[in-house]
Design a protein around this motif. Sequence first.
Motif, mmCIF file in Angstrom:
data_model
loop_
_atom_site.group_PDB
_atom_site.id
_atom_site.type_symbol
_atom_site.label_atom_id
_atom_site.label_comp_id
_atom_site.label_asym_id
_atom_site.label_seq_id
_atom_site.Cartn_x
_atom_site.Cartn_y
_atom_site.Cartn_z
ATOM 1 N N GLY A 69 -88.547 20.144 -13.940
ATOM 2 C CA GLY A 69 -88.765 18.968 -13.106
ATOM 3 C C GLY A 69 -87.467 18.382 -12.596
ATOM 4 N N ASP A 70 -87.560 17.196 -12.063
ATOM 5 C CA ASP A 70 -86.431 16.484 -11.483
ATOM 6 C C ASP A 70 -85.500 16.012 -12.596
ATOM 7 N N ALA A 71 -84.224 16.366 -12.505
ATOM 8 C CA ALA A 71 -83.262 16.024 -13.551
ATOM 9 C C ALA A 71 -82.781 14.573 -13.463
ATOM 10 N N ARG A 72 -83.056 13.911 -12.344
ATOM 11 C CA ARG A 72 -82.616 12.516 -12.212
ATOM 12 C C ARG A 72 -83.407 11.614 -13.156
ATOM 13 N N LYS A 73 -82.750 10.562 -13.607
ATOM 14 C CA LYS A 73 -83.439 9.565 -14.423
ATOM 15 C C LYS A 73 -84.550 8.964 -13.564
ATOM 16 N N PRO A 74 -85.755 8.863 -14.106
ATOM 17 C CA PRO A 74 -86.862 8.367 -13.277
ATOM 18 C C PRO A 74 -86.742 6.883 -12.961
ATOM 19 N N LEU A 75 -87.299 6.531 -11.858
ATOM 20 C CA LEU A 75 -87.408 5.135 -11.473
ATOM 21 C C LEU A 75 -88.302 4.455 -12.502
ATOM 22 N N SER A 76 -87.919 3.272 -12.935
ATOM 23 C CA SER A 76 -88.728 2.526 -13.894
ATOM 24 C C SER A 76 -88.576 1.043 -13.601
ATOM 25 N N THR A 77 -89.320 0.233 -14.335
ATOM 26 C CA THR A 77 -89.272 -1.203 -14.120
ATOM 27 C C THR A 77 -89.404 -1.942 -15.438
ATOM 28 N N SER A 78 -89.061 -3.198 -15.416
ATOM 29 C CA SER A 78 -89.193 -4.085 -16.571
ATOM 30 C C SER A 78 -90.607 -4.661 -16.594
ATOM 31 N N PRO A 79 -91.132 -5.016 -17.765
ATOM 32 C CA PRO A 79 -92.469 -5.607 -17.809
ATOM 33 C C PRO A 79 -92.537 -6.986 -17.150
ATOM 34 N N LEU A 80 -91.402 -7.607 -16.913
ATOM 35 C CA LEU A 80 -91.398 -8.935 -16.299
ATOM 36 C C LEU A 80 -91.277 -8.887 -14.777
ATOM 37 N N THR A 81 -91.154 -7.692 -14.216
ATOM 38 C CA THR A 81 -91.112 -7.536 -12.758
ATOM 39 C C THR A 81 -92.454 -7.985 -12.177
ATOM 40 N N SER A 82 -92.409 -8.606 -11.029
ATOM 41 C CA SER A 82 -93.650 -9.091 -10.417
ATOM 42 C C SER A 82 -94.518 -7.930 -9.941
ATOM 43 N N GLU A 83 -95.817 -8.164 -9.926
ATOM 44 C CA GLU A 83 -96.765 -7.157 -9.432
ATOM 45 C C GLU A 83 -96.420 -6.757 -8.002
ATOM 46 N N GLU A 84 -96.028 -7.732 -7.193
ATOM 47 C CA GLU A 84 -95.722 -7.460 -5.790
ATOM 48 C C GLU A 84 -94.516 -6.534 -5.651
ATOM 49 N N ASP A 85 -93.474 -6.775 -6.467
ATOM 50 C CA ASP A 85 -92.294 -5.915 -6.405
ATOM 51 C C ASP A 85 -92.633 -4.486 -6.844
ATOM 52 N N VAL A 86 -93.463 -4.357 -7.853
ATOM 53 C CA VAL A 86 -93.876 -3.027 -8.305
ATOM 54 C C VAL A 86 -94.713 -2.345 -7.237
ATOM 55 N N ALA A 87 -95.582 -3.106 -6.574
ATOM 56 C CA ALA A 87 -96.386 -2.541 -5.484
ATOM 57 C C ALA A 87 -95.469 -2.001 -4.383
ATOM 58 N N ARG A 88 -94.411 -2.735 -4.082
ATOM 59 C CA ARG A 88 -93.463 -2.273 -3.061
ATOM 60 C C ARG A 88 -92.774 -0.973 -3.488
ATOM 61 N N LEU A 89 -92.357 -0.900 -4.764
ATOM 62 C CA LEU A 89 -91.705 0.316 -5.264
ATOM 63 C C LEU A 89 -92.656 1.511 -5.222
ATOM 64 N N ILE A 90 -93.870 1.303 -5.680
ATOM 65 C CA ILE A 90 -94.856 2.384 -5.673
ATOM 66 C C ILE A 90 -95.117 2.859 -4.255
ATOM 67 N N SER A 91 -95.212 1.923 -3.327
ATOM 68 C CA SER A 91 -95.439 2.277 -1.933
ATOM 69 C C SER A 91 -94.215 2.971 -1.321
ATOM 70 N N LYS A 92 -93.044 2.394 -1.537
ATOM 71 C CA LYS A 92 -91.819 2.933 -0.947
ATOM 72 C C LYS A 92 -91.544 4.370 -1.385
ATOM 73 N N TYR A 93 -91.756 4.658 -2.667
ATOM 74 C CA TYR A 93 -91.452 5.979 -3.197
ATOM 75 C C TYR A 93 -92.680 6.871 -3.344
ATOM 76 N N ASN A 94 -93.819 6.396 -2.834
ATOM 77 C CA ASN A 94 -95.057 7.171 -2.845
ATOM 78 C C ASN A 94 -95.394 7.665 -4.258
ATOM 79 N N LEU A 95 -95.392 6.728 -5.201
ATOM 80 C CA LEU A 95 -95.643 7.055 -6.601
ATOM 81 C C LEU A 95 -97.110 6.854 -6.953
ATOM 82 N N VAL A 96 -97.545 7.539 -7.979
ATOM 83 C CA VAL A 96 -98.880 7.341 -8.527
ATOM 84 C C VAL A 96 -98.793 6.427 -9.741
ATOM 85 N N ALA A 97 -97.654 6.501 -10.447
ATOM 86 C CA ALA A 97 -97.420 5.643 -11.605
ATOM 87 C C ALA A 97 -95.926 5.366 -11.721
#
Length: 190
Positions: free
Chosen positions: A140-168
């Motif tokens: 797989g991809d050797a780069r450290k995966p994108l992740s987030t803190s549990p205190l990040t807002s739902e909206e910011d996570v939605a933007r990240l998921i959308s921007k990087y076309n993630l499923v999780a």
Amino acid sequence: MDEPELDRRHDIVQHMDRGIAGALVAAMAPDRRADLLRELSPGKRKAVLATIDEPDRSVLNALLVYPEGSVGAIMTTEFVSVAANTTVADAIERVRILAPDVTAVYAVYVVDPVSGRLERSVHLQDLLLADRNAPISSIGDARKPLSTSPLTSEEDVARLISKYNLVALPVVDETGRMIGAATVDDVIDA
């Protein structure tokens, strides 16, 4: 009870016997359980939590500490992780064992065997196509995966998921240890 479209499910549970309510809540996905419990009166929440066995009760209490609107409040604690020194064959077997208990397996998260810190994310396709004897840390991809803190807002996570076309998106604590995942359906619901 597990369907997000069900309006006022908290009102239904509020009027149930605590044992029946506890059994229904225990059968729900952890993130949906936390949402429902957050909507109950404090007394009913305590009564229902008392009927839920450990370790599920501890997981729920951990989710309930995150503020509403944060990704920690909506993340799922059901994910598949393996130690970085695991073989591909062992990782596939772990997916098979855990799949019935995990709502959806989108990736296998590779963690440091000692600290539990997230090192990489391996897509299922990469896992299935890899040499079964290879260490999972080599695929797989050797780069450290994108992740987030549990205190990040739902909206910011939605933007990240959308921007990087993630499923999780993995959710990590302050030490980098994986504690959950925000899935695209969690974010859409939010």
